[in-house]
Write a protein that holds these residues in place. Structure first.
Motif, mmCIF file in Angstrom:
data_model
loop_
_atom_site.group_PDB
_atom_site.id
_atom_site.type_symbol
_atom_site.label_atom_id
_atom_site.label_comp_id
_atom_site.label_asym_id
_atom_site.label_seq_id
_atom_site.Cartn_x
_atom_site.Cartn_y
_atom_site.Cartn_z
ATOM 1 N N ARG A 129 0.841 -1.206 0.000
ATOM 2 C CA ARG A 129 0.000 0.000 0.000
ATOM 3 C C ARG A 129 0.867 1.244 0.000
ATOM 4 O O ARG A 129 0.633 2.172 -0.774
ATOM 5 C CB ARG A 129 -0.907 0.008 1.230
ATOM 6 C CG ARG A 129 -2.353 -0.331 0.924
ATOM 7 C CD ARG A 129 -3.284 0.060 2.066
ATOM 8 N NE ARG A 129 -2.923 -0.591 3.325
ATOM 9 C CZ ARG A 129 -3.214 -1.853 3.623
ATOM 10 N NH1 ARG A 129 -3.860 -2.609 2.755
ATOM 11 N NH2 ARG A 129 -2.850 -2.362 4.786
ATOM 12 N N GLU A 130 1.866 1.210 0.856
ATOM 13 C CA GLU A 130 2.734 2.387 0.955
ATOM 14 C C GLU A 130 3.463 2.625 -0.360
ATOM 15 O O GLU A 130 3.598 3.748 -0.817
ATOM 16 C CB GLU A 130 3.739 2.170 2.081
ATOM 17 C CG GLU A 130 4.719 3.310 2.211
ATOM 18 C CD GLU A 130 5.408 3.252 3.575
ATOM 19 O OE1 GLU A 130 6.588 3.579 3.639
ATOM 20 O OE2 GLU A 130 4.742 2.870 4.565
ATOM 21 N N HIS A 131 3.895 1.564 -0.942
ATOM 22 C CA HIS A 131 4.604 1.666 -2.211
ATOM 23 C C HIS A 131 3.709 2.308 -3.260
ATOM 24 O O HIS A 131 4.098 3.230 -3.961
ATOM 25 C CB HIS A 131 5.051 0.269 -2.662
ATOM 26 C CG HIS A 131 5.952 0.294 -3.849
ATOM 27 N ND1 HIS A 131 5.815 -0.551 -4.920
ATOM 28 C CD2 HIS A 131 6.999 1.082 -4.139
ATOM 29 C CE1 HIS A 131 6.740 -0.272 -5.831
ATOM 30 N NE2 HIS A 131 7.480 0.700 -5.375
ATOM 31 N N ALA A 132 2.449 1.825 -3.305
ATOM 32 C CA ALA A 132 1.482 2.391 -4.248
ATOM 33 C C ALA A 132 1.293 3.877 -3.997
ATOM 34 O O ALA A 132 1.282 4.691 -4.920
ATOM 35 C CB ALA A 132 0.152 1.654 -4.122
ATOM 36 N N THR A 133 1.176 4.226 -2.705
ATOM 37 C CA THR A 133 0.978 5.627 -2.339
ATOM 38 C C THR A 133 2.145 6.484 -2.818
ATOM 39 O O THR A 133 1.977 7.581 -3.341
ATOM 40 C CB THR A 133 0.842 5.754 -0.815
ATOM 41 O OG1 THR A 133 -0.164 4.848 -0.367
ATOM 42 C CG2 THR A 133 0.453 7.172 -0.428
ATOM 43 N N GLY A 174 3.255 10.960 -9.110
ATOM 44 C CA GLY A 174 2.480 11.152 -10.329
ATOM 45 C C GLY A 174 2.463 9.890 -11.173
ATOM 46 O O GLY A 174 2.519 9.942 -12.377
ATOM 47 N N LYS A 175 2.429 8.762 -10.440
ATOM 48 C CA LYS A 175 2.392 7.443 -11.105
ATOM 49 C C LYS A 175 3.646 7.032 -11.843
ATOM 50 O O LYS A 175 4.673 6.815 -11.235
ATOM 51 C CB LYS A 175 1.274 7.415 -12.147
ATOM 52 C CG LYS A 175 0.617 6.201 -11.961
ATOM 53 C CD LYS A 175 -0.381 5.343 -12.096
ATOM 54 C CE LYS A 175 -1.355 5.087 -13.106
ATOM 55 N NZ LYS A 175 -1.574 5.345 -14.341
ATOM 56 N N LEU A 234 4.139 5.870 -5.292
ATOM 57 C CA LEU A 234 4.087 5.988 -6.750
ATOM 58 C C LEU A 234 3.102 7.065 -7.168
ATOM 59 O O LEU A 234 3.393 7.899 -8.028
ATOM 60 C CB LEU A 234 3.683 4.646 -7.373
ATOM 61 C CG LEU A 234 4.776 3.572 -7.395
ATOM 62 C CD1 LEU A 234 4.281 2.322 -8.089
ATOM 63 C CD2 LEU A 234 6.036 4.106 -8.066
ATOM 64 N N GLU A 235 1.922 7.065 -6.517
ATOM 65 C CA GLU A 235 0.917 8.097 -6.805
ATOM 66 C C GLU A 235 1.476 9.484 -6.564
ATOM 67 O O GLU A 235 1.320 10.395 -7.363
ATOM 68 C CB GLU A 235 -0.295 7.912 -5.892
ATOM 69 C CG GLU A 235 -1.365 7.000 -6.470
ATOM 70 C CD GLU A 235 -2.445 6.752 -5.429
ATOM 71 O OE1 GLU A 235 -2.748 7.681 -4.662
ATOM 72 O OE2 GLU A 235 -2.964 5.606 -5.380
ATOM 73 N N ALA A 236 2.139 9.624 -5.430
ATOM 74 C CA ALA A 236 2.664 10.934 -5.023
ATOM 75 C C ALA A 236 3.613 11.484 -6.086
ATOM 76 O O ALA A 236 3.688 12.689 -6.321
ATOM 77 C CB ALA A 236 3.372 10.813 -3.683
#
Lengths: 110, 110
Positions: A99-103, A109-110, A105-107
């Motif tokens: 989850r953190e990793h995904a977050t 800008g993917k 990545l989003e931060a």
DNA sequence: AATATGTTTGGCAATATAACCAAAAAGCCA
DNA sequence: TGGCTTTTTGGTTATATTGCCAAACATATT
């Protein structure tokens, strides 16, 4: 020094350490389905027999598995059946990590 | 090769490995009671601060703990609350070990 | 700015782990 | 007995871990 807890924590650490290898976790999973001889496991793992034998000896030493020599072969089995339930929490850690990793990545800008 | 399981088993092994040290198990137990700064833990553990800091970094890297810098200090806390339940099974292994040891002693005539 | 406190990082020495190969053991079968 | 199969043990090399010290950083205090 945390002397009162040290002995028990050292004993626990030894069990965890014995399990803390991907091949040994695979062996544990496999044994959950039933006893297996070294040759069965070696076939699936695809490493040298001596390597597999040594992994089994680590697990045995820590009290995680039992061995039973029958004729030519040695059959290994789980000594403590609950070993696998054991992973619910490890899985939570991994999910948190993901989850953190995904977050992150989003931060970015993917 | 057990390719389909390898990735997940490697990830699990990493978490187990991070926990597989008496000092780090002590830290986990302590954090279960609430967040602690490095200096709190260092006092109880009685090793060099740098040693404790490195243990914490191992746990952090594996996703077991979180750190929160407030002013001068860094407070650590458990990232996944279930971590401690986790030990019921390890304890069973240890009890089996102990029982077997006792049995062996008896067999030798105490 | 200078100093003190708390934490992390880099480097080093000692020890432990992991994988392979080769060789030894142990049990079967002819 | 001799040869085959299965498993363990010994040896070697490469890599990782642990613990300490010293030094760097970061934040607070004077």
């Amino acid at each position: 020094m945390y002397n009162d807890r040290k002995a028990i924590l050292t004993a626990r650490a030894k069990v965890l350490k014995a399990m803390a290898h991907p091949t040994r976790l695979f062996i544990i999973e496999e044994l959950e389905r039933g006893e297996r001889c070294v040759c069965d496991l070696t076939g699936q793992i695809g490493a040298d027999v001596s390597t597999v034998s040594k992994h089994l000896s680590v697990l045995k030493q820590a009290g995680v598995v039992l061995d039973d020599k029958r004729g030519n072969q040695v059959f290994y089995s789980l000594r403590v059946p609950c070993i696998l339930n054991f992973f619910g929490c490890v899985e939570s850690v991994l999910e948190s990590n993901a989850r953190e990793h995904a977050t992150l990545l989003e931060a970015v800008g993917k």
